[in-house]
Design a protein around this motif. Structure first.
Motif, short mmCIF file in Angstrom:
data_model
loop_
_atom_site.label_atom_id
_atom_site.label_comp_id
_atom_site.label_asym_id
_atom_site.label_seq_id
_atom_site.Cartn_x
_atom_site.Cartn_y
_atom_site.Cartn_z
N ILE A 48 0.83 -1.21 0.00
CA ILE A 48 0.00 0.00 0.00
C ILE A 48 0.87 1.26 0.00
O ILE A 48 0.58 2.22 -0.74
CB ILE A 48 -0.95 -0.01 1.22
N LYS A 49 1.94 1.26 0.77
CA LYS A 49 2.82 2.44 0.80
C LYS A 49 3.51 2.63 -0.55
O LYS A 49 3.71 3.77 -1.00
CB LYS A 49 3.85 2.29 1.91
N SER A 50 3.84 1.52 -1.21
CA SER A 50 4.43 1.63 -2.54
C SER A 50 3.44 2.23 -3.53
O SER A 50 3.81 3.06 -4.37
CB SER A 50 4.89 0.25 -3.02
N ILE A 51 2.18 1.83 -3.42
CA ILE A 51 1.14 2.39 -4.29
C ILE A 51 0.96 3.88 -4.02
O ILE A 51 0.84 4.69 -4.95
CB ILE A 51 -0.19 1.64 -4.09
N MET A 84 -7.63 -3.60 3.44
CA MET A 84 -6.37 -3.70 4.19
C MET A 84 -5.87 -2.32 4.60
O MET A 84 -5.32 -2.15 5.69
CB MET A 84 -5.32 -4.42 3.35
N ALA A 85 -6.08 -1.32 3.74
CA ALA A 85 -5.66 0.04 4.09
C ALA A 85 -6.41 0.55 5.31
O ALA A 85 -5.86 1.25 6.15
CB ALA A 85 -5.88 0.98 2.90
N GLU A 86 -7.69 0.15 5.41
CA GLU A 86 -8.47 0.56 6.58
C GLU A 86 -7.93 -0.08 7.85
O GLU A 86 -7.84 0.57 8.89
CB GLU A 86 -9.94 0.18 6.37
N LYS A 87 -7.53 -1.35 7.75
CA LYS A 87 -6.94 -2.01 8.93
C LYS A 87 -5.62 -1.37 9.32
O LYS A 87 -5.26 -1.32 10.50
CB LYS A 87 -6.73 -3.49 8.62
N LEU A 88 -4.88 -0.90 8.33
CA LEU A 88 -3.54 -0.35 8.57
C LEU A 88 -3.56 1.18 8.69
O LEU A 88 -2.51 1.81 8.72
CB LEU A 88 -2.60 -0.76 7.43
N ASN A 89 -4.75 1.77 8.74
CA ASN A 89 -4.90 3.23 8.88
C ASN A 89 -4.21 3.99 7.74
O ASN A 89 -3.53 5.01 7.96
CB ASN A 89 -4.35 3.71 10.23
N LEU A 90 -4.38 3.50 6.53
CA LEU A 90 -3.75 4.14 5.37
C LEU A 90 -4.76 4.62 4.33
O LEU A 90 -4.37 5.09 3.25
CB LEU A 90 -2.76 3.16 4.70
N THR A 91 -6.05 4.52 4.64
CA THR A 91 -7.05 4.93 3.64
C THR A 91 -7.03 6.43 3.39
O THR A 91 -7.31 6.88 2.27
CB THR A 91 -8.47 4.51 4.09
N GLU A 92 -6.69 7.22 4.40
CA GLU A 92 -6.60 8.67 4.19
C GLU A 92 -5.58 8.99 3.11
O GLU A 92 -5.82 9.84 2.24
CB GLU A 92 -6.19 9.37 5.49
N GLU A 93 -4.43 8.33 3.17
CA GLU A 93 -3.38 8.59 2.19
C GLU A 93 -3.81 8.15 0.79
O GLU A 93 -3.48 8.80 -0.20
CB GLU A 93 -2.09 7.86 2.60
#
Length: 668
Positions: free
Chosen positions: A414-417, A463-472
């Protein structure tokens, strides 16, 4: 200036401005008039004083005009001249010869030059004929000095200025207090009207004394009462229908009818990018508990299983749970079976820990199946029922476990995306009802590509929601979409915003600042918010929606009706659109209950000034029914399927995009 044009100038500001303007104009006119009157008075006084002096001095020196006594006359004139009130005294004999002359060029230093230039005083010269016996001895001329008059005028002007200014301030203060008392009830009326426009109906209990304001206040209060009464009545009707037709009374989940509607609404749109997995859970020991213990204990057993399933759904966005009958639950999730393996493992472990002696046939049976596009509901339920009966799919083999990505792998992906992934877009128009190609807006769908391969949006955002990355991820979508929006500023677009972004103060602050640098975001843009996300905390959501609206972005509630809860939460939400969930559309032709539901939603929303949109329209008959029911916007493959936004070049600073020919006709 644009904000002033948009919002207008308040009556309070206009009245205050008018009073202040009139007061200052009166102030300056008073000062100017007072100074001019005093100047004329001093001018006349100088002339009169000079004439009196010329006459009295002439009489005084007339006995001393002989040549041997002329010095006495000059001394007498000097004594008067030294008082400083005169600029020039001259005595000439009968032959016009100057006998003596006195001059005083001295000016008053305490008076500013600019004041002297503005308030010009002319020094008057007065004459008196002096006789020596019966013969005229000469002429005495006396010219007044303006210095003392300027000093008097300057001091009077200052006193008048100070006094008038104090009077002005006192008058303005009194006027302010009076107007504040007058405008206080008007402000309450204005606030009430603003709340009504934002779908918040409150009564104004402060009835003004002024007759006109009293009439307006009572009229708005009556309107609010009527709207509230209509809203409550329609909400109760809709809620009663929903509970009777679509809700399982024990668990609060959707019932079989609700499942059928939802299944039919999604089965035709399944693709590799938008998979659907069905999971069935049965409670094989429920009948034994009902018979050997009590039906109340059986209900507790069902509620225990329902609570566990509800926890699972919380972690899997856009996942729906239904109770088909007494012991059977079914889950529809927008993910493939591989992605749901972890959830299946968690459920198996959770239910295994709950097993006890009452569960003679086990606590639960679980089966999982990938739903294919066009699959019949009967085939899917039959396969799931078989899986639960023979235990197929309840065990996860080593291959399943090995194919699961770890949390760290998902985080890295996700961070790579977010950092370097590509984002492409497709759009689908929402057509205005009873028009051919007029748009309400274009709904935008984002597609992520990582290392040349498409990424499943459902898996990515779960998965982004679980990892708190959906905002990004939402920020990345907005940044990339700005390039498209800048080339189509007159078209209205709708972006989907996640639950995490809706409730994030940091995201709202970022959006506000980013909109300052990208002004195109402030016009013709909507955010679509999922109803389930909105209901997580309606109060906080309402505050953040207000902040989004302040930026200039409108809001649409999508999947409206999926929560199967009361519509009362709409009151107080400042939204532009609601989009009814597709599960109410598929059987609309034959289902009068769905027609009644949509009609009621139209009545409620139109009473609030909210436009109603329907989606997943596949048949012309459905389109006609929805237009007749009063829906404002229509969306579906019948109108136009989603089409890609085509990128014409890849220049980082000069990207150009266009729509396909079918979509262009909907552009403004």
């Amino acid at each position: 200036m644009s904000l002033l044009t948009k919002n207008g100038l308040s009556l309070k500001t206009q009245v205050y401005g008018l009073i202040v303007a009139i007061s200052f104009i009166s102030f300056f006119i008073r000062i100017i008039t007072d100074v001019d009157t005093t100047r004329n008075y001093l001018q006349t006084q100088m002339a009169s004083h000079a004439q009196d002096t010329a006459t009295s001095l002439g009489l005084s020196i007339s006995p001393y005009l002989e040549e041997d006594s002329i010095m006495i006359a000059q001394t007498m004139a000097t004594a008067i001249f030294d008082s400083g009130y005169y600029n020039h005294i001259k005595f000439t004999d009968a032959q016009s010869n100057i006998v003596f002359e006195l001059a005083n060029p001295k000016r008053v230093e305490s008076v500013p030059d600019w004041f002297i230039a503005m308030c010009k005083l002319n020094a008057p010269t007065m004459q008196s004929e002096i006789n020596n016996g019966w013969l005229m001895a000469g002429v005495l001329e006396v010219t007044s000095h303006t210095g003392q008059s300027y000093l008097t005028l300057w001091q009077h002007t200052k006193r008048s200025l100070y006094g008038s200014f104090l009077l002005l301030m006192a008058s303005l203060a009194i006027a302010f207090l009076i107007l504040r008392a007058v405008f206080k009830p008007l402000k309450a009326v204005e606030d009430q009207a603003k709340l009504v426009t934002r779908k918040r109906f409150t009564l104004n209990n402060e009835i003004p004394v002024a007759r006109e304001l009293r009439t307006v206040t009572k009229a708005i209060n009556n309107m609010v009462i009527n709207l509230q009464s209509t809203f409550d009545s329609l909400t109760k009707q809709t809620q009663a229908l929903t509970e009777e037709v679509y809700i399982d009374q024990l668990t609060g989940f959707g019932n079989r009818k609700s499942f059928e509607n939802h299944f039919n609404s999604v089965v035709g749109s399944i693709s590799e990018d938008t998979p659907i997995t069905a999971m069935m859970l049965t409670l094989p020991s429920l009948a034994n508990i009902n018979q050997t213990v009590s039906y109340q204990d059986g209900d507790e057993h069902v509620l225990d299983a329902a609570a566990t399933l509800k926890t699972l759904v919380t972690d899997l966005s856009n996942t729906r749970v239904f109770r088909l009958n007494g012991s059977t639950f079914i889950i529809l999730a927008p993910y493939d079976t591989l992605f749901l393996n972890k959830a299946r493992l968690e459920l198996t472990d959770a239910f295994g820990q709950k097993e006890n002696s009452l569960h003679i046939n086990g606590f639960s049976n679980l089966a999982l199946i990938q739903v294919n596009n066009g699959s019949s509901m009967g085939d899917v339920l039959s396969s799931l029922d078989t899986g639960c009966t023979i235990g197929e799919g309840t065990n996860v083999n080593k291959i399943d476990k090995d194919t699961l990505l770890s949390v760290n792998q998902w985080r890295a992906l996700i961070k790579s995306i977010i950092n370097s992934g590509e984002v492409s877009f497709s759009v689908q128009p929402v057509k205005r009802a009873n028009s051919n190609d007029k748009q309400c807006y274009f709904e935008v769908f984002a597609h992520f590509t990582h290392e040349g391969e498409k990424v499943n949006n459902g898996h990515l955002f779960a998965m982004a929601e679980k990892l708190n990355l959906t905002e990004e991820l939402d920020k990345k979508i907005i940044r990339n979409f700005v390039n498209v929006k800048e080339q189509h500023p007159d078209d209205i677009f709708a972006l989907n915003i996640s639950k995490a972004s809706l409730y994030s103060t940091d995201f709202i602050q970022w959006l506000t600042l980013y909109a300052q640098t990208k002004a195109v975001l402030k016009n013709n843009l909507l955010f679509e918010l999922h109803e389930i996300s909105l209901l997580y905390n309606v109060h906080v959501a309402s505050l953040h929606i207000d902040a989004i609206k302040e930026i200039g972005i409108n809001v649409c509630i999508e999947h409206f009706g999926t929560s199967l809860t009361s519509f009362r939460y709409l009151q107080g939400l400042d939204v532009e659109y609601v989009k009814i969930d597709g599960s109410y559309i598929q059987d609309l032709i034959t289902n009068t209950q769905s027609q009644f539901f949509i009609q009621t939603v139209n009545n409620i929303c139109h009473g609030f000034g909210i436009k109603v949109i329907t989606c997943l329209i596949e048949k012309p008959e459905t389109l006609k029914i929805l237009e007749n029911l009063g829906c404002d916007g229509l969306q579906g493959n019948l109108i136009m399927p989603p089409s890609k936004i085509i990128k014409l070049n890849d220049e980082s600073e000069n990207k150009k995009f266009t729509f396909c020919s079918d979509a262009i006709k909907f552009c403004n």
